[in-house]
Design an enzyme around this catalytic site. Structure first.
Site, short mmCIF file in Angstrom:
data_model
loop_
_atom_site.label_atom_id
_atom_site.label_comp_id
_atom_site.label_asym_id
_atom_site.label_seq_id
_atom_site.Cartn_x
_atom_site.Cartn_y
_atom_site.Cartn_z
N SER A 130 -5.13 7.42 -2.63
CA SER A 130 -6.41 7.22 -3.29
C SER A 130 -7.51 8.13 -2.75
O SER A 130 -8.34 8.62 -3.51
CB SER A 130 -6.84 5.76 -3.16
OG SER A 130 -5.86 4.91 -3.67
N HIS A 161 -11.46 6.08 -0.09
CA HIS A 161 -11.95 6.58 -1.38
C HIS A 161 -13.23 7.39 -1.18
O HIS A 161 -13.36 8.50 -1.70
CB HIS A 161 -12.24 5.42 -2.33
CG HIS A 161 -11.04 4.64 -2.72
ND1 HIS A 161 -11.13 3.43 -3.37
CD2 HIS A 161 -9.71 4.86 -2.56
CE1 HIS A 161 -9.92 2.96 -3.60
NE2 HIS A 161 -9.04 3.81 -3.11
#
Length: 195
Positions: free
Chosen positions: A123, A175
């Site tokens: 991610s 992220h």
């Protein structure tokens, strides 16, 4: 899943007919995947091991691991929609660099803020591609025909993916770190099509 070998460890595996490839019970891993201990054994980001046992390789290895089938599918779908377009436009080498460096940047930020537990997934690297897309959009703003549609689409993808950060073994610090890394790299690497 071969290393996890849920079948020999407990009788409550999901899809026990898969034998050693069975998934951990859903209460332990709702993403249809291995146990936390297996992920840790295979190279998940564990700050304690990085700092105290000098296993800095975990900052990279965690990018290639996934918490389960659902996590892997979500990352692959994101890569399909984002990565292919970027790779076609800017080339494998540029996008590969943004991907790997952003994944590392995401792991670093995650290691700074997540002091307990483990983290896995691509991610951070995927958010790096989103950050690179945003910097490319800013740099080439004048050539986009429908600027606000492109910006709105990108922001929607970012918000949806941030929501995924609440799932087990997936963290929003990776992220954010990946996004910032990709955003700044994008101004240098993803600023114009390859010559």
């Amino acid at each position: 899943m071969y290393v996890n070998d849920c079948h020999s460890n407990s009788g409550s595996c999901v899809v026990p007919s898969l034998g050693r490839f069975s998934f951990q019970p859903l209460k332990e891993n709702p993403l249809l995947g291995p146990s936390s201990s297996t992920l840790e054994k295979m190279g998940a980001l564990d700050v304690n091991r990085v700092v105290h046992k000098h296993q800095s390789w975990r900052l990279i290895s965690c990018i290639w691991l996934h918490a389960g089938v659902f996590h892997l599918l979500a990352n692959m779908l994101s890569l399909l929609f984002i990565g292919i377009r970027l790779e076609q436009e800017f080339g494998f080498l540029r996008i590969g660099l943004v991907y790997v460096i952003s994944g590392f940047g995401g792991s670093l930020l995650s290691a700074l803020f997540i002091q307990a537990g483990i983290s896995v997934g691509a991610s951070g690297a995927l958010f790096g591609l989103l950050g690179g897309m945003l910097s490319e959009l800013i740099t080439n703003w004048t050539i986009y025909a429908n600027k606000f549609a492109a910006l709105l689409t990108l922001l929607c993808i970012i918000v949806v993916n941030l929501a995924v950060g609440i799932l087990p073994h997936v963290d929003n610090f990776a992220h954010i770190g990946g996004f910032l890394s990709g955003f700044f790299l994008g101004f240098r690497i993803v600023n114009s099509p390859p010559v």
